[in-house]
Design a protein around this motif. Sequence first.
Motif, PDB file in Angstrom:
ATOM      1  N   UNK A 178       0.892  -1.281  -0.054  1.00 31.76           N
ATOM      2  CA  UNK A 178      -0.022  -0.061   0.011  1.00 31.76           C
ATOM      3  C   UNK A 178       0.958   1.291   0.030  1.00 31.76           C
ATOM      4  N   UNK A 179       1.837   1.513   0.710  1.00 35.61           N
ATOM      5  CA  UNK A 179       2.680   2.478   0.802  1.00 35.61           C
ATOM      6  C   UNK A 179       3.328   2.610  -0.588  1.00 35.61           C
ATOM      7  N   UNK A 180       4.084   1.718  -1.250  1.00 36.35           N
ATOM      8  CA  UNK A 180       4.199   1.478  -2.586  1.00 36.35           C
ATOM      9  C   UNK A 180       3.536   2.339  -3.363  1.00 36.35           C
ATOM     10  N   UNK A 181       2.028   1.728  -3.515  1.00 38.86           N
ATOM     11  CA  UNK A 181       1.053   2.273  -4.320  1.00 38.86           C
ATOM     12  C   UNK A 181       0.889   4.002  -4.023  1.00 38.86           C
ATOM     13  N   UNK A 182       0.747   4.160  -2.821  1.00 35.15           N
ATOM     14  CA  UNK A 182       0.684   5.655  -2.557  1.00 35.15           C
ATOM     15  C   UNK A 182       1.792   6.540  -3.299  1.00 35.15           C
ATOM     16  N   UNK A 183       3.056   6.210  -2.802  1.00 34.55           N
ATOM     17  CA  UNK A 183       3.971   6.893  -3.404  1.00 34.55           C
ATOM     18  C   UNK A 183       4.069   6.902  -4.847  1.00 34.55           C
ATOM     19  N   UNK A 184       3.913   5.961  -5.638  1.00 28.32           N
ATOM     20  CA  UNK A 184       3.891   5.763  -7.028  1.00 28.32           C
ATOM     21  C   UNK A 184       2.641   6.719  -7.695  1.00 28.32           C
ATOM     22  N   UNK A 185       1.451   6.665  -6.877  1.00 25.51           N
ATOM     23  CA  UNK A 185       0.442   7.584  -7.256  1.00 25.51           C
ATOM     24  C   UNK A 185       0.609   9.100  -7.070  1.00 25.51           C
ATOM     25  N   UNK A 186       1.868   9.341  -6.249  1.00 19.63           N
ATOM     26  CA  UNK A 186       1.969  10.653  -5.831  1.00 19.63           C
ATOM     27  C   UNK A 186       1.106  11.098  -4.796  1.00 19.63           C
ATOM     28  N   UNK A 187       0.408  10.319  -3.962  1.00 20.56           N
ATOM     29  CA  UNK A 187      -0.380  10.806  -2.936  1.00 20.56           C
ATOM     30  C   UNK A 187       0.304  11.268  -1.687  1.00 20.56           C
ATOM     31  N   UNK A 188       1.770  10.665  -1.559  1.00 18.79           N
ATOM     32  CA  UNK A 188       2.501  10.906  -0.311  1.00 18.79           C
ATOM     33  C   UNK A 188       3.891  11.018  -0.663  1.00 18.79           C
ATOM     34  N   UNK A 189       4.625  11.936  -0.157  1.00 14.78           N
ATOM     35  CA  UNK A 189       6.013  12.150  -0.162  1.00 14.78           C
ATOM     36  C   UNK A 189       6.640  12.209   1.333  1.00 14.78           C
ATOM     37  N   UNK A 190       7.620  11.314   1.245  1.00 15.30           N
ATOM     38  CA  UNK A 190       8.496  11.004   2.587  1.00 15.30           C
ATOM     39  C   UNK A 190       9.929  11.585   2.400  1.00 15.30           C
ATOM     40  N   UNK A 191      10.081  12.522   3.102  1.00 14.66           N
ATOM     41  CA  UNK A 191      11.650  13.212   2.897  1.00 14.66           C
ATOM     42  C   UNK A 191      12.064  13.677   4.302  1.00 14.66           C
ATOM     43  N   UNK A 192      13.171  14.162   4.419  1.00 16.06           N
ATOM     44  CA  UNK A 192      13.732  14.992   5.565  1.00 16.06           C
ATOM     45  C   UNK A 192      13.038  16.233   5.730  1.00 16.06           C
ATOM     46  N   UNK A 193      12.998  16.636   6.790  1.00 16.26           N
ATOM     47  CA  UNK A 193      12.525  17.851   7.148  1.00 16.26           C
ATOM     48  C   UNK A 193      13.512  18.481   7.991  1.00 16.26           C
ATOM     49  N   UNK A 194      14.151  19.771   7.448  1.00 12.26           N
ATOM     50  CA  UNK A 194      15.127  20.314   8.250  1.00 12.26           C
ATOM     51  C   UNK A 194      15.027  21.922   7.979  1.00 12.26           C
ATOM     52  N   UNK A 195      15.994  22.409   9.134  1.00 14.60           N
ATOM     53  CA  UNK A 195      16.191  23.866   8.917  1.00 14.60           C
ATOM     54  C   UNK A 195      17.370  23.932   8.040  1.00 14.60           C
ATOM     55  N   UNK A 196      16.989  24.994   6.924  1.00 14.19           N
ATOM     56  CA  UNK A 196      18.097  24.990   5.901  1.00 14.19           C
ATOM     57  C   UNK A 196      19.587  25.288   6.566  1.00 14.19           C
ATOM     58  N   UNK A 197      19.570  25.838   7.603  1.00 13.44           N
ATOM     59  CA  UNK A 197      20.879  26.338   8.238  1.00 13.44           C
ATOM     60  C   UNK A 197      21.780  24.974   8.449  1.00 13.44           C
ATOM     61  N   UNK A 198      21.118  23.728   8.340  1.00 15.12           N
ATOM     62  CA  UNK A 198      21.989  22.467   8.621  1.00 15.12           C
ATOM     63  C   UNK A 198      22.612  22.532   7.390  1.00 15.12           C
ATOM     64  N   UNK A 199      22.194  23.119   6.114  1.00 16.55           N
ATOM     65  CA  UNK A 199      22.941  22.775   4.879  1.00 16.55           C
ATOM     66  C   UNK A 199      23.824  24.084   4.612  1.00 16.55           C
ATOM     67  N   UNK A 200      23.777  24.796   5.535  1.00 17.47           N
ATOM     68  CA  UNK A 200      24.595  26.043   5.458  1.00 17.47           C
ATOM     69  C   UNK A 200      24.087  27.051   4.715  1.00 17.47           C
ATOM     70  N   UNK A 201      22.790  27.166   4.869  1.00 17.11           N
ATOM     71  CA  UNK A 201      21.784  28.342   4.391  1.00 17.11           C
ATOM     72  C   UNK A 201      20.729  28.942   5.361  1.00 17.11           C
ATOM     73  N   UNK A 202      21.407  29.590   6.387  1.00 19.58           N
ATOM     74  CA  UNK A 202      20.843  30.138   7.517  1.00 19.58           C
ATOM     75  C   UNK A 202      19.701  31.390   7.398  1.00 19.58           C
ATOM     76  N   UNK A 203      19.914  32.046   6.197  1.00 17.72           N
ATOM     77  CA  UNK A 203      19.223  33.145   6.044  1.00 17.72           C
ATOM     78  C   UNK A 203      17.967  32.632   5.003  1.00 17.72           C
ATOM     79  N   UNK A 204      16.718  32.651   5.425  1.00 20.04           N
ATOM     80  CA  UNK A 204      15.592  32.469   4.644  1.00 20.04           C
ATOM     81  C   UNK A 204      14.672  33.912   4.355  1.00 20.04           C
TER      82      UNK A 204
END
Length: 346
Positions: A234-260
């Motif tokens: 089911x998770x594979x189907x939801x991802x292929x259908x574009x119904x869910x995205x799973x990714x890291x949620x971070x503060x951009x400062x972690x990637x050297x981009x502290x000014x938003x």
Amino acid sequence: MDARQPGPVADSLDRRIISALQIDGRASWHRIATALGEAERTVVRRGTRLLDSGLVRIGAMALHGRSTVVGVRCAPGQARVAASALARRSDCVFTHVLTGSPDCVAELLCPREQLPSLVMDELPGLPGMVETFTLPVLRHIRTIREWHSGLLTDDEIAALARLRPSDHSASPSPPSSGDVPSSSAEDVLPPADMAHGISRPDRLLLNALAEDGRCTYEELGRVAGVSEATARRRLGALRREGRVRIRAVIEPALLGLPVEAMLWVRAAPAKAEAVAAALADSVHVRYASFVTGERQILVLAALPSESALYDFVTRGPWLRDVASVDTSLVIGSLKRGGMLARRARD
């Protein structure tokens, strides 16, 4: 507004691992190590440390409803209160507190038929609110779900972006035999929820992933009341259908981009597409959408310094066809990628 510092991020390899998790939050450490050309043991050690620090979180976001940007002007001292109320909505994608006006801005996933109720009934009840405006999104140019920080090569991104169900297990145990299990009575899920087209087991599965995007298929099956094999399918189907995205949620400062900064961009109507294409070429543009209102494009950018922001809004190649730009600094984020900041949860 999370004041924690990105101490656990040691060097460029840590940032590259974070970037890999932004592309696929459930990619196995083996797959990430292979894509990055690094030793698996090193990637496991560093990746685990980053997740354990709490600075890098993996979350899932179900994609339903149409995006609407909400801006709020608040009474003095009430910006945090109003922003918190927006961030705690289940349909909220992000909430940022800004300098200037508006005091805070949020993106909500609101079906268009529910927009009148949002505008006339819900937003007027926001605590601390003096004035609100709503800008339905006409088209996304880029969302946080697609943003990459420019730390990975095209080949590395392609290797991580390919959906391979057998590669998505976050568990150290071997995956179940077969990527697509044979049908059984347990595989027949209840009818889809009429409001969002998602069945109840799928919604339970997505709720679990929203808290921990790398939880195992065994855990997902237990929460959703289905087998491990069904949860995987089911998770594979939801991802292929574009119904869910799973990714890291971070503060951009972690990637050297502290000014938003949030940019409100106005262009001549015939030039708006050219401006959008130029913005999409910049790795600093984390989010950009065509919205209603007198300024057609809303942009969220992340940069290494305020001088870099100055150059971006005065000398960037995307400015060629721009009539005006209003710039506000992001001074606090209560929600990113559908996940509440830790202080907003406390």
